[in-house]
Scaffold this motif. Structure first.
Motif, PDB file in Angstrom:
ATOM      1  N   PRO A   7      33.873  47.534  17.713  1.00  0.00           N
ATOM      2  CA  PRO A   7      34.679  46.438  18.263  1.00  0.00           C
ATOM      3  C   PRO A   7      33.925  45.634  19.322  1.00  0.00           C
ATOM      4  O   PRO A   7      33.107  46.175  20.074  1.00  0.00           O
ATOM      5  CB  PRO A   7      35.891  47.162  18.860  1.00  0.00           C
ATOM      6  N   THR A   8      34.207  44.343  19.359  1.00  0.00           N
ATOM      7  CA  THR A   8      33.577  43.448  20.324  1.00  0.00           C
ATOM      8  C   THR A   8      34.346  43.505  21.644  1.00  0.00           C
ATOM      9  O   THR A   8      35.536  43.195  21.695  1.00  0.00           O
ATOM     10  CB  THR A   8      33.569  42.003  19.787  1.00  0.00           C
ATOM     11  N   ARG A   9      33.645  43.895  22.712  1.00  0.00           N
ATOM     12  CA  ARG A   9      34.275  44.064  24.021  1.00  0.00           C
ATOM     13  C   ARG A   9      33.978  42.824  24.862  1.00  0.00           C
ATOM     14  O   ARG A   9      32.829  42.577  25.223  1.00  0.00           O
ATOM     15  CB  ARG A   9      33.745  45.330  24.692  1.00  0.00           C
ATOM     16  N   VAL A  10      35.031  42.065  25.171  1.00  0.00           N
ATOM     17  CA  VAL A  10      34.893  40.789  25.874  1.00  0.00           C
ATOM     18  C   VAL A  10      35.455  40.933  27.285  1.00  0.00           C
ATOM     19  O   VAL A  10      36.628  41.271  27.463  1.00  0.00           O
ATOM     20  CB  VAL A  10      35.630  39.657  25.134  1.00  0.00           C
ATOM     21  N   ALA A  11      34.636  40.662  28.285  1.00  0.00           N
ATOM     22  CA  ALA A  11      35.079  40.633  29.674  1.00  0.00           C
ATOM     23  C   ALA A  11      35.510  39.227  30.036  1.00  0.00           C
ATOM     24  O   ALA A  11      34.803  38.255  29.749  1.00  0.00           O
ATOM     25  CB  ALA A  11      33.944  41.084  30.595  1.00  0.00           C
ATOM     26  N   VAL A  12      36.681  39.105  30.676  1.00  0.00           N
ATOM     27  CA  VAL A  12      37.147  37.824  31.212  1.00  0.00           C
ATOM     28  C   VAL A  12      37.290  38.025  32.717  1.00  0.00           C
ATOM     29  O   VAL A  12      38.308  38.504  33.208  1.00  0.00           O
ATOM     30  CB  VAL A  12      38.475  37.385  30.572  1.00  0.00           C
ATOM     31  N   ASP A  13      36.236  37.701  33.432  1.00  0.00           N
ATOM     32  CA  ASP A  13      36.101  37.976  34.865  1.00  0.00           C
ATOM     33  C   ASP A  13      36.474  36.731  35.668  1.00  0.00           C
ATOM     34  O   ASP A  13      36.588  35.632  35.123  1.00  0.00           O
ATOM     35  CB  ASP A  13      34.645  38.381  35.135  1.00  0.00           C
ATOM     36  N   GLY A  14      36.628  36.907  36.976  1.00  0.00           N
ATOM     37  CA  GLY A  14      36.884  35.773  37.857  1.00  0.00           C
ATOM     38  C   GLY A  14      37.734  36.183  39.042  1.00  0.00           C
ATOM     39  O   GLY A  14      38.310  37.274  39.068  1.00  0.00           O
ATOM     40  N   PRO A  15      37.828  35.330  40.045  1.00  0.00           N
ATOM     41  CA  PRO A  15      38.600  35.658  41.245  1.00  0.00           C
ATOM     42  C   PRO A  15      40.094  35.664  40.968  1.00  0.00           C
ATOM     43  O   PRO A  15      40.553  35.149  39.936  1.00  0.00           O
ATOM     44  CB  PRO A  15      38.221  34.541  42.227  1.00  0.00           C
ATOM     45  N   PRO A  16      40.892  36.235  41.879  1.00  0.00           N
ATOM     46  CA  PRO A  16      42.342  36.228  41.701  1.00  0.00           C
ATOM     47  C   PRO A  16      42.888  34.814  41.554  1.00  0.00           C
ATOM     48  O   PRO A  16      42.457  33.894  42.245  1.00  0.00           O
ATOM     49  CB  PRO A  16      42.853  36.893  42.990  1.00  0.00           C
ATOM     50  N   ALA A  17      43.819  34.659  40.613  1.00  0.00           N
ATOM     51  CA  ALA A  17      44.518  33.395  40.361  1.00  0.00           C
ATOM     52  C   ALA A  17      43.622  32.299  39.792  1.00  0.00           C
ATOM     53  O   ALA A  17      43.985  31.127  39.802  1.00  0.00           O
ATOM     54  CB  ALA A  17      45.234  32.893  41.616  1.00  0.00           C
ATOM     55  N   VAL A  26      39.116  41.369  37.858  1.00  0.00           N
ATOM     56  CA  VAL A  26      38.117  41.021  38.864  1.00  0.00           C
ATOM     57  C   VAL A  26      36.955  42.002  38.810  1.00  0.00           C
ATOM     58  O   VAL A  26      37.100  43.129  38.331  1.00  0.00           O
ATOM     59  CB  VAL A  26      38.734  41.021  40.281  1.00  0.00           C
ATOM     60  N   PHE A  27      35.800  41.551  39.278  1.00  0.00           N
ATOM     61  CA  PHE A  27      34.615  42.394  39.488  1.00  0.00           C
ATOM     62  C   PHE A  27      34.078  43.006  38.187  1.00  0.00           C
ATOM     63  O   PHE A  27      33.481  44.087  38.210  1.00  0.00           O
ATOM     64  CB  PHE A  27      34.914  43.534  40.475  1.00  0.00           C
ATOM     65  N   LEU A  28      34.227  42.353  37.055  1.00  0.00           N
ATOM     66  CA  LEU A  28      33.849  42.970  35.785  1.00  0.00           C
ATOM     67  C   LEU A  28      32.353  42.947  35.519  1.00  0.00           C
ATOM     68  O   LEU A  28      31.893  43.617  34.585  1.00  0.00           O
ATOM     69  CB  LEU A  28      34.586  42.288  34.627  1.00  0.00           C
ATOM     70  N   MET A  29      31.572  42.206  36.316  1.00  0.00           N
ATOM     71  CA  MET A  29      30.123  42.174  36.119  1.00  0.00           C
ATOM     72  C   MET A  29      29.402  43.156  37.043  1.00  0.00           C
ATOM     73  O   MET A  29      28.166  43.168  37.071  1.00  0.00           O
ATOM     74  CB  MET A  29      29.582  40.762  36.354  1.00  0.00           C
ATOM     75  N   ARG A  30      30.135  43.958  37.779  1.00  0.00           N
ATOM     76  CA  ARG A  30      29.503  44.872  38.720  1.00  0.00           C
ATOM     77  C   ARG A  30      28.708  45.933  37.963  1.00  0.00           C
ATOM     78  O   ARG A  30      28.928  46.169  36.761  1.00  0.00           O
ATOM     79  CB  ARG A  30      30.543  45.494  39.648  1.00  0.00           C
ATOM     80  N   PRO A  31      27.781  46.627  38.620  1.00  0.00           N
ATOM     81  CA  PRO A  31      26.881  47.553  37.920  1.00  0.00           C
ATOM     82  C   PRO A  31      27.591  48.639  37.122  1.00  0.00           C
ATOM     83  O   PRO A  31      27.092  49.078  36.081  1.00  0.00           O
ATOM     84  CB  PRO A  31      26.052  48.158  39.060  1.00  0.00           C
ATOM     85  N   GLN A  59      33.484  37.302  48.026  1.00  0.00           N
ATOM     86  CA  GLN A  59      32.207  36.898  48.613  1.00  0.00           C
ATOM     87  C   GLN A  59      31.214  38.047  48.568  1.00  0.00           C
ATOM     88  O   GLN A  59      30.027  37.859  48.268  1.00  0.00           O
ATOM     89  CB  GLN A  59      32.409  36.430  50.053  1.00  0.00           C
ATOM     90  N   LEU A  60      31.696  39.276  48.862  1.00  0.00           N
ATOM     91  CA  LEU A  60      30.848  40.466  48.743  1.00  0.00           C
ATOM     92  C   LEU A  60      30.334  40.613  47.321  1.00  0.00           C
ATOM     93  O   LEU A  60      29.144  40.903  47.094  1.00  0.00           O
ATOM     94  CB  LEU A  60      31.647  41.695  49.171  1.00  0.00           C
ATOM     95  N   TYR A  61      31.206  40.418  46.369  1.00  0.00           N
ATOM     96  CA  TYR A  61      30.850  40.501  44.950  1.00  0.00           C
ATOM     97  C   TYR A  61      29.777  39.475  44.591  1.00  0.00           C
ATOM     98  O   TYR A  61      28.766  39.797  43.949  1.00  0.00           O
ATOM     99  CB  TYR A  61      32.119  40.280  44.140  1.00  0.00           C
ATOM    100  N   PHE A  62      29.966  38.238  45.021  1.00  0.00           N
ATOM    101  CA  PHE A  62      28.983  37.195  44.727  1.00  0.00           C
ATOM    102  C   PHE A  62      27.657  37.478  45.416  1.00  0.00           C
ATOM    103  O   PHE A  62      26.583  37.260  44.834  1.00  0.00           O
ATOM    104  CB  PHE A  62      29.524  35.825  45.138  1.00  0.00           C
ATOM    105  N   ASP A  63      27.708  37.948  46.644  1.00  0.00           N
ATOM    106  CA  ASP A  63      26.481  38.192  47.398  1.00  0.00           C
ATOM    107  C   ASP A  63      25.669  39.334  46.820  1.00  0.00           C
ATOM    108  O   ASP A  63      24.430  39.299  46.837  1.00  0.00           O
ATOM    109  CB  ASP A  63      26.807  38.490  48.863  1.00  0.00           C
ATOM    110  N   PHE A  69      33.209  34.211  32.547  1.00  0.00           N
ATOM    111  CA  PHE A  69      33.603  34.138  33.955  1.00  0.00           C
ATOM    112  C   PHE A  69      34.458  32.896  34.148  1.00  0.00           C
ATOM    113  O   PHE A  69      34.041  31.785  33.807  1.00  0.00           O
ATOM    114  CB  PHE A  69      32.386  34.080  34.878  1.00  0.00           C
ATOM    115  N   VAL A  70      35.656  33.085  34.695  1.00  0.00           N
ATOM    116  CA  VAL A  70      36.587  31.986  34.938  1.00  0.00           C
ATOM    117  C   VAL A  70      36.518  31.617  36.416  1.00  0.00           C
ATOM    118  O   VAL A  70      36.791  32.450  37.288  1.00  0.00           O
ATOM    119  CB  VAL A  70      38.027  32.375  34.546  1.00  0.00           C
TER     120      VAL A  70
END
Length: 312
Positions: free
Chosen positions: A112-122, A226-231, A281-285, A242-243
């Motif tokens: 199955p293809t696993r798709v992440a839809v990441d982004g900040p709240p709201a 949120v935070f779906l690209m983290r290690p 901001q921590l996530y982006f940094d 990423f939204v």
């Protein structure tokens, strides 16, 4: 914040019809000027210059930079590399969904293809994933919809540093081991496709024990959060979306969306300012999530979105 305010006041002045070359009869207005985005190194916006920067447009860009400098904001103009020149697009909501469905279809796996839809709240992650699920199902794909909200840790752990702690939001909120064990790994290349969609009920703060389901090999997992690209998660995705939306826009949406949850607009704003925004901001940094995304959706205007498709 001062940089965003200054840029917002100037971005609409990149070039207007008044900068036309009167003798040539040409009006050098951009094809597209994006809303302001916030990245790890600061706010930015994108101008589609139609493949060239004619003198009137160049003069306007220089004037904008000079005005920003006078306001104490350091800024620069960058031209994308040759292999990045054509990845920004904009259109209707249906055109975006069509583009995303094509991206899903382009992934070829034996699982199955696993798709992440990441982004900040709201930012609009859940809505976009729900809409994409409708499109994919209409095309005959079996879709598994899941969310990071169903893999939260219990409140006692999630808020052990305080309900307004940004560090707690980033470090203590999610049960990644359970997410790997019951969902992402079973649907991955060495998995048996026997999965569960959730392990936690946020309303009752209790564990869930869902029945195990077997997914077909060509199923699509649409997973928002949120935070779906983290290690801890980055290598589990077959397609990464990423939204993005400006902070002021997401906060405005949250004032309505989260009012019943937190009881007052004041508490919604407090959560966003003290917990959610600093954790992002921590996530982006630390992670730079947009660097890992295959597609970035700029969702400030949901019915007229813009998107960037990165080469895979």
């Amino acid at each position: 914040m001062q940089a965003i305010v200054s840029i917002r006041s100037l971005r609409t002045r990149e070039l207007t019809p008044e900068e036309a070359d009167a003798e040539a009869g040409e009006i050098y207005t951009p094809n597209y000027v994006s809303d302001i985005r916030v990245a790890a190194r600061g706010p930015w916006y994108y101008v589609d210059c139609k493949g060239q920067i004619p003198p009137p447009m160049q003069e306007r860009m220089i004037a904008v930079l000079e005005e920003l400098e006078r306001e104490g904001v350091s800024a620069l103009v960058e031209v994308p590399a040759d292999d990045e020149m054509d990845y920004m697009d904009n259109g209707t909501r249906s055109e975006l969904l069509s583009r995303l469905s094509e991206a899903v279809e382009s992934v070829t796996n034996a699982h199955p293809t696993r798709v992440a839809v990441d982004g900040p709240p709201a930012a609009g992650k859940t809505t976009l994933a729900d809409e994409l699920a409708v499109v994919l199902r209409a095309q005959g794909r079996e879709v598994i919809r899941a969310t990071i909200e169903d893999f939260l840790t219990p409140r006692s752990q999630r808020y052990r540093r305080g309900k307004h702690s940004a560090d707690g939001c980033y470090h203590d909120s999610f049960d990644f081991d359970a997410l790997h064990q019951v969902l992402l790994d079973p649907l991955g290349p060495r998995g048996d496709r026997r999965f569960q969609q959730a392990v936690y009920d946020k309303v009752t703060d209790t564990a869930l024990s869902q029945p195990v389901t077997t997914a077909p090999a060509d199923a699509v997992l649409l997973f928002d959060g949120v935070f779906l690209m983290r290690p801890e998660l980055i290598d589990r995705w077959d397609l990464r979306i990423f939204v993005s939306a400006a902070f002021e826009e997401t906060l405005d949406r949250a004032r309505t969306r989260d009012l019943a949850v937190y009881g007052s607009v004041t508490e919604v704003e407090r959560r966003f300012h003290n917990r959610y925004r600093p954790s992002q901001q921590l996530y982006f940094d630390t992670v730079r999530p947009t660097d890992h995304a295959d597609i970035i959706v700029h969702n400030d205007e949901p019915q007229q979105p813009a998107w960037e498709a990165r080469p895979r």
